[in-house]
Motif scaffolding. Structure first.
Motif, short mmCIF file in Angstrom:
data_model
loop_
_atom_site.label_atom_id
_atom_site.label_comp_id
_atom_site.label_asym_id
_atom_site.label_seq_id
_atom_site.Cartn_x
_atom_site.Cartn_y
_atom_site.Cartn_z
N TYR A 148 -9.43 9.81 -13.34
CA TYR A 148 -8.07 9.29 -13.49
C TYR A 148 -7.43 9.96 -14.69
O TYR A 148 -7.96 9.90 -15.80
CB TYR A 148 -8.16 7.78 -13.71
N PRO B 212 -4.24 0.42 -25.56
CA PRO B 212 -3.00 -0.37 -25.55
C PRO B 212 -3.28 -1.84 -25.21
O PRO B 212 -4.43 -2.24 -25.08
CB PRO B 212 -2.20 0.30 -24.43
N LYS C 224 -10.39 0.64 -31.39
CA LYS C 224 -9.34 -0.23 -31.94
C LYS C 224 -8.38 -0.66 -30.84
O LYS C 224 -7.72 0.17 -30.22
CB LYS C 224 -8.53 0.51 -33.02
N ARG D 93 1.88 12.64 -30.98
CA ARG D 93 1.68 12.77 -32.44
C ARG D 93 0.19 12.88 -32.77
O ARG D 93 -0.24 13.69 -33.58
CB ARG D 93 2.27 11.56 -33.16
N SER E 258 1.29 5.07 -25.38
CA SER E 258 2.58 5.69 -25.04
C SER E 258 2.54 7.20 -25.29
O SER E 258 1.76 7.70 -26.10
CB SER E 258 3.69 5.06 -25.89
N ILE F 103 -8.71 4.47 -29.10
CA ILE F 103 -7.54 3.63 -29.40
C ILE F 103 -6.93 3.21 -28.06
O ILE F 103 -6.72 4.06 -27.19
CB ILE F 103 -6.50 4.42 -30.24
N PHE G 12 -7.55 8.34 -26.37
CA PHE G 12 -6.38 7.50 -26.63
C PHE G 12 -5.72 7.10 -25.33
O PHE G 12 -5.50 7.94 -24.44
CB PHE G 12 -5.37 8.29 -27.48
N GLY H 217 4.01 6.52 -17.72
CA GLY H 217 4.29 6.96 -16.35
C GLY H 217 5.62 6.45 -15.85
O GLY H 217 6.26 5.58 -16.47
N GLU I 14 -4.38 9.37 -22.21
CA GLU I 14 -3.90 8.68 -21.00
C GLU I 14 -2.59 8.02 -21.40
O GLU I 14 -2.59 7.05 -22.16
CB GLU I 14 -4.92 7.62 -20.55
N PHE J 288 8.24 -0.41 -18.26
CA PHE J 288 7.03 -1.18 -18.55
C PHE J 288 7.25 -2.68 -18.40
O PHE J 288 6.88 -3.48 -19.25
CB PHE J 288 6.51 -0.84 -19.95
N ALA K 65 -4.91 -2.85 -29.42
CA ALA K 65 -3.54 -3.03 -29.92
C ALA K 65 -3.41 -4.39 -30.61
O ALA K 65 -4.10 -5.35 -30.25
CB ALA K 65 -2.56 -2.95 -28.74
P1 NAD Z 1 1.43 2.37 -28.01
O1 NAD Z 1 1.39 3.85 -27.91
O2 NAD Z 1 2.53 1.74 -28.77
O3 NAD Z 1 0.08 1.84 -28.67
C1 NAD Z 1 -1.19 2.19 -28.13
C2 NAD Z 1 -2.22 2.11 -29.25
O4 NAD Z 1 -1.93 3.11 -30.21
C3 NAD Z 1 -2.24 0.78 -29.99
O5 NAD Z 1 -3.57 0.40 -30.26
C4 NAD Z 1 -1.50 1.11 -31.28
O6 NAD Z 1 -1.88 0.29 -32.37
C5 NAD Z 1 -1.96 2.54 -31.50
N1 NAD Z 1 -1.10 3.33 -32.39
C6 NAD Z 1 0.15 3.05 -32.84
N2 NAD Z 1 0.56 4.01 -33.72
C7 NAD Z 1 -0.45 4.91 -33.82
C8 NAD Z 1 -0.63 6.12 -34.55
N3 NAD Z 1 0.33 6.60 -35.34
N4 NAD Z 1 -1.80 6.78 -34.40
C9 NAD Z 1 -2.77 6.31 -33.59
N5 NAD Z 1 -2.65 5.17 -32.86
C10 NAD Z 1 -1.51 4.48 -32.97
O7 NAD Z 1 1.36 1.81 -26.51
P2 NAD Z 1 1.38 0.31 -26.01
O8 NAD Z 1 2.77 -0.23 -26.18
O9 NAD Z 1 0.24 -0.44 -26.61
O10 NAD Z 1 1.04 0.49 -24.46
C11 NAD Z 1 1.97 0.85 -23.51
C12 NAD Z 1 1.89 2.33 -23.17
O11 NAD Z 1 0.56 2.67 -22.79
C13 NAD Z 1 2.76 2.68 -21.99
O12 NAD Z 1 3.42 3.88 -22.23
C14 NAD Z 1 1.76 2.84 -20.86
O13 NAD Z 1 2.18 3.64 -19.79
C15 NAD Z 1 0.58 3.42 -21.58
N6 NAD Z 1 -0.64 3.24 -20.81
C16 NAD Z 1 -1.20 4.33 -20.19
C17 NAD Z 1 -2.34 4.17 -19.40
C18 NAD Z 1 -2.99 5.34 -18.68
O14 NAD Z 1 -4.12 5.21 -18.24
N7 NAD Z 1 -2.30 6.47 -18.54
C19 NAD Z 1 -2.91 2.90 -19.26
C20 NAD Z 1 -2.32 1.83 -19.90
C21 NAD Z 1 -1.18 2.01 -20.68
#
Ligand code: NAD
Length: 490
Positions: free
Chosen positions: A452, A151, A176, A236, A230, A149, A227, A254, A251, A388, A178
């Protein structure tokens, strides 16, 4: 190659059985590019079954030399189609075309080639045996079907990391993206078809995160979930995985510091920190968002950094001179602007930016100005929470202990950069800062070969590098009886 908006399951493009679709918008204009399918629970089951069957029939049994050949072919297909992929990514995410081409797509191709080579390095070892007549060795086996999954901020690149590392180890995958930026991940269906990878090895589904998370965690065929997203959702998902004894790599978010020492090369530091803060409009998990600057250079740094931030070319993302495009979605722009308002309300000093751009070509999109705050205190939301977006906060520090204390004053621990010409200070800070990656005089560099992952609330486990592939395997120990006359109990 063409934009795809269906589900890619078992090598076929199909519509969702529910008939539900979701809008995909271009953040520069908020116009609809296409509508993607919202996978039903039945579609998700079909995708998992296709991956399971491809694992059992072909990919899980394939020798690593052959797997390597296929992954190189995907890398080649990315290179052949780089311009088209970069344009789709730019239209979908809003990132400047120069970044899509030179960062996202170029690194994605390199990632496939790197993991194609790593296929040949996934091996066990011979263990010491207390009996000359018993051979003991380990093998690294694939886990099976991996659920991924991702982002919306670097979809093509993050998908490439997850797909290439899991497949290199012999797993198959259901991935999957976003809902806000699904198009480049769907292009993998085209790329895998072009590279003639057996059907079902990669399946791409679009739809809600909750339904996908539920399907992945409840499926007995999926024992590993990877995954990126966020911290809240990751936490969860991890809860559901642990209660079912499934592996889960996370992942997450930050709030990375850039720690600037008085002896730094100021000109290089300004350029490097600018890239750290504003790459991808600041919608970057490891973005430099807290700039912690030693008192001796504070005034000069602030003056130069603010001037450089004001000079950033915000523009239409398809233009080659643009360095900062629109934010992903009107809702996200609102969230980021709420942080700007909270900074002002809590008493931070707005040094530049802080406004939404609405004039001329910006009228229909989600554009905002590069924004910098000073006089920020540790209790403020803009210091503590992941924004962000293109918003940096600057604080002043005195000496190594203060720099370390401020850098570690966060529940996140993804990355940090240290800007100095003093080697001793650099290594001291590297060892004392709690983060999964520390850069010296660099920020936002991630290589396929470099593991990473985040400390604290930024994640669990790491991806990339040989370590990332090993995380997609499980280890078996094999003992072989070589006693000339067998083993006698008595
Ligand atoms: P998000 O957590 O809202 O969504 C990420 C993914 O999770 C999407 O595909 C979303 O549809 C899915 N998701 C939503 N609800 C879910 C559930 N209940 N169960 C499983 N999957 C679910 O994050 P976002 O807004 O798409 O992305 C931004 C976040 O991602 C920021 O916090 C950013 O720091 C983080 N991020 C981290 C890294 C890393 O490598 N550490 C890289 C990129 C982004």
């Amino acid at each position: 190659m063409q934009i795809r908006n269906q589900l890619f399951i078992g090598g076929q493009w199909i519509n969702s059985s529910s008939g539900d679709t979701a809008k995909v918008i271009n953040p520069a204009t908020n116009e609809v590019i296409t509508r993607t399918q919202m996978a039903s629970p039945g579609d998700l089951q079909n995708a998992i079954k296709a991956a399971e069957s491809a694992f059992e029939r072909v990919w899980g049994r394939m020798n690593p030399f052959e797997r390597s050949k296929y992954l190189h072919r995907v890398g080649d297909a990315i290179e052949r189609n780089q311009k088209f992929i970069a344009e789709v990514e730019t239209d979908d995410v809003g990132k400047p075309i120069i970044e899509s081409l030179n960062v996202d797509v170029a690194s994605a191709a390199a990632t496939f080639h790197y993991f194609a080579d790593i296929c040949l390095e996934v091996m066990g070892e011979v263990k010491p045996s207390p009996f000359n007549e018993v051979l003991d060795y380990t093998v690294r086996e694939p886990i099976g079907v991996v659920g991924a999954i991702i982002p919306w901020n670097f979809p093509f690149l993050i998908a490439s990391r997850k797909i290439a590392s899991a497949l290199a180890a012999g797993n198959t995958m259901v991935i999957k993206p976003a809902t806000w930026a699904p198009l480049s991940t769907l292009l993998f269906g085209e790329l895998f078809t072009e590279a003639e990878v057996p059907p079902g090895v990669l399946n791409v589904v679009t739809g809600t995160g909750a339904a996908t998370g539920q399907a992945f965690t409840e499926s007995s065929a999926i024992e590993e979930i990877t995954f990126t997203g966020s911290t809240d959702i990751g936490r969860r998902l991890y809860g559901s995985c642990t209660s079912r004894l499934k592996g889960c790599t996370l992942e997450l978010g930050g709030k990375s510091p850039a720690v600037v020492l008085a002896d730094c090369n100021l000109e290089e530091t300004i350029d490097g920190v600018l890239f750290g803060v504003y790459l991808n409009q600041g919608e970057c998990c490891c973005a430099a968002t807290r700039l912690i600057v030693e008192a001796g250079i504070y005034d000069a740094f602030v003056e130069r950094f603010v001037a450089a931030s004001k000079a950033i070319k915000v523009g239409m993302p398809r233009e080659e001179t643009t360095r900062m495009g629109p934010l992903i979605h009107p809702d996200h722009l609102k969230t980021v602007m709420n942080y700007v308002e909270s900074g002002k309300a809590e008493g931070a000093k707005l040094l530049c930016g802080g406004k939404v751009l609405t004039e001329g070509e910006f009228a229909k999109g989600n554009f905002m100005e590069p924004t910098v705050f000073s006089e920020v205190t540790p209790a403020m939301k803009i210091w503590r929470e992941e924004i962000f977006g293109p918003v940096a906060v600057i604080t002043k520090a005195s000496g190594i202990d203060d720099l370390v204390q401020q850098a570690n004053d966060t529940h996140y621990g993804l990355a940090a950069s240290v800007w100095t010409t003093n080697l001793r200070a650099a290594h001291t800070l590297a060892s004392r800062i709690h983060a999964g990656t520390v850069w010296f005089n660099l920020h936002n560099f991630v290589f396929p070969s470099a593991p990473y992952g985040g400390y604290k609330a930024s994640g669990l486990g790491s991806e990339l590098g040989k370590e990332g592939v090993l995380a997609m395997t499980r280890m078996k120990n094999v003992m072989v009886n070589m006693f000339p006359n067998g083993f006698k109990w008595y």
